[in-house]
Design a protein around this motif. Structure first.
Motif, short mmCIF file in Angstrom:
data_model
loop_
_atom_site.label_atom_id
_atom_site.label_comp_id
_atom_site.label_asym_id
_atom_site.label_seq_id
_atom_site.Cartn_x
_atom_site.Cartn_y
_atom_site.Cartn_z
N TRP A 163 0.71 -1.04 0.06
CA TRP A 163 -0.06 0.02 -0.16
C TRP A 163 0.83 1.05 0.09
O TRP A 163 2.31 1.04 0.02
CB TRP A 163 -0.92 0.13 1.24
N VAL A 164 0.64 2.46 -0.20
CA VAL A 164 1.13 3.57 -0.01
C VAL A 164 1.34 3.90 1.29
O VAL A 164 0.07 4.39 1.98
CB VAL A 164 0.66 4.77 -0.88
N PRO A 165 2.20 3.85 1.99
CA PRO A 165 2.46 4.27 3.43
C PRO A 165 2.34 5.65 3.58
O PRO A 165 2.76 6.40 2.69
CB PRO A 165 3.59 3.56 3.90
N ALA A 166 2.19 6.29 4.84
CA ALA A 166 2.27 7.53 5.26
C ALA A 166 3.72 8.03 5.27
O ALA A 166 3.87 9.26 5.56
CB ALA A 166 1.39 7.95 6.36
N TYR A 167 4.70 7.17 5.39
CA TYR A 167 6.11 7.48 5.37
C TYR A 167 6.89 7.14 4.16
O TYR A 167 6.23 6.35 3.34
CB TYR A 167 6.62 6.63 6.76
N VAL A 168 8.03 7.73 4.20
CA VAL A 168 8.63 7.31 2.71
C VAL A 168 9.29 5.97 2.78
O VAL A 168 10.04 5.54 3.66
CB VAL A 168 9.88 8.31 2.63
N VAL A 169 9.03 5.10 1.72
CA VAL A 169 9.83 4.15 1.31
C VAL A 169 10.30 3.98 -0.10
O VAL A 169 9.75 4.87 -0.72
CB VAL A 169 8.97 2.70 1.71
N ASP A 170 11.38 3.48 -0.16
CA ASP A 170 12.01 3.38 -1.52
C ASP A 170 11.19 2.50 -2.37
O ASP A 170 11.38 2.59 -3.62
CB ASP A 170 13.35 2.86 -1.48
N ARG A 171 10.37 1.58 -1.92
CA ARG A 171 9.68 0.89 -2.84
C ARG A 171 8.54 -0.09 -2.01
O ARG A 171 8.76 -0.28 -1.00
CB ARG A 171 10.55 -0.31 -3.66
N ARG A 172 7.59 -0.48 -2.99
CA ARG A 172 6.74 -1.47 -2.13
C ARG A 172 7.15 -2.80 -2.27
O ARG A 172 8.14 -3.05 -3.28
CB ARG A 172 5.20 -1.29 -2.81
N GLY A 173 6.53 -3.55 -1.61
CA GLY A 173 7.31 -4.83 -1.49
C GLY A 173 7.63 -5.49 -0.34
O GLY A 173 7.11 -4.91 0.71
N TRP A 174 8.20 -6.54 -0.22
CA TRP A 174 8.75 -7.08 1.07
C TRP A 174 9.80 -6.67 1.67
O TRP A 174 10.71 -6.11 0.85
CB TRP A 174 9.03 -8.75 0.76
N HIS A 175 9.64 -6.10 2.95
CA HIS A 175 10.76 -5.13 3.65
C HIS A 175 11.15 -6.30 4.95
O HIS A 175 10.22 -6.78 5.61
CB HIS A 175 10.31 -4.14 4.05
N PRO A 176 12.53 -6.25 5.16
CA PRO A 176 12.71 -7.03 6.48
C PRO A 176 12.38 -6.39 7.45
O PRO A 176 12.38 -5.24 7.79
CB PRO A 176 14.31 -7.18 6.11
N ASP A 177 12.20 -7.19 8.27
CA ASP A 177 11.40 -6.65 9.72
C ASP A 177 11.99 -7.42 11.03
O ASP A 177 13.11 -6.99 11.61
CB ASP A 177 9.91 -6.41 9.73
N ALA A 178 11.17 -8.07 11.50
CA ALA A 178 11.33 -8.83 12.65
C ALA A 178 12.52 -10.02 12.53
O ALA A 178 12.60 -10.71 11.68
CB ALA A 178 9.89 -9.68 13.20
N LEU A 179 13.07 -10.30 13.58
CA LEU A 179 14.05 -11.67 13.62
C LEU A 179 12.95 -12.59 14.50
O LEU A 179 12.69 -12.35 15.62
CB LEU A 179 15.15 -11.11 14.64
N MET A 180 12.97 -13.78 14.05
CA MET A 180 12.17 -14.84 14.40
C MET A 180 13.01 -15.97 14.75
O MET A 180 14.21 -16.02 14.37
CB MET A 180 11.15 -15.38 13.34
N PRO A 181 12.47 -16.90 15.70
CA PRO A 181 13.26 -17.89 16.19
C PRO A 181 13.32 -18.75 15.02
O PRO A 181 12.55 -18.95 14.11
CB PRO A 181 12.20 -18.67 16.99
#
Length: 185
Positions: free
Chosen positions: A116-134
């Motif tokens: 979606w078009v977020p309210a903050y600046v992103v360089d592109r849409r798609g998958w973004h690394p976020d959480a570290l999971m077990p």
């Protein structure tokens, strides 16, 4: 648009294959995947090429009672990788002193799909690394992913003698040969 995305993905997979062959000195590897050590500051996307040179070793710096992290990018080259085990060994100094493997934590980088078009600046849409999971053990990676990073954090216990310590992290899928990343701290 879907056709263009498919072509872009095919190009990224081919790009990784070529770079991995050059990284290994033009030898026939027998691998249907690649691995690369990547610094902790690089955001690795599961649907895009690794943005820096590939390599199977990393040099880190840390003092006593500090944590230092890096990533191993697993590149499936369009083929599913099944029952992957990832193991870190002890880091050993010249004097024989060790940073034991129980001071090395492995986590799986998970993703958030920003479609979606977020309210903050992103360089592109798609998958973004976020959480570290077990890290699931064993781990399965779909061939649809271009890159799947594993986050590795090394803790240097108090009282560890100064010096350079060397060790390995091994990636072993059930359906492919093992790969090794050399670590110097």
């Amino acid at each position: 648009e879907n056709r263009l995305a498919s072509i872009s993905k095919d190009i990224d997979i081919y790009h990784h294959k070529v770079r991995t062959v050059f990284m290994r000195g033009l030898e026939s590897t027998g691998h249907n995947y690649g691995v690369s050590a990547v610094n902790a500051l690089t955001k690795l996307r599961r649907d895009a090429a690794v943005p820096e040179p590939l390599g199977n070793n990393i040099e880190l710096t840390a003092a006593r009672h500090e944590y230092e992290s890096f990533q191993i990018a697993i590149l499936p080259f369009g083929e599913d990788l099944r029952n992957i085990t990832i193991e870190a060994g002890d880091l050993v100094g010249k004097s024989g002193k060790r940073i034991e493997k129980n001071n090395i934590a492995l986590s799986l980088v998970d993703y958030v799909n920003i479609n979606w078009v977020p309210a903050y600046v992103v360089d592109r849409r798609g998958w973004h690394p976020d959480a570290l999971m077990p890290r699931p053990s064993p781990l399965n990676i779909s061939g649809d992913e271009i890159c799947r990073p594993v986050w590795i954090t090394i803790y240097v216990p108090p009282g560890t003698p100064a010096g350079t310590y060397h060790g390995n992290v091994t990636v072993k899928p059930a359906n492919a040969e093992r790969s090794t990343v050399s670590v110097s701290l």
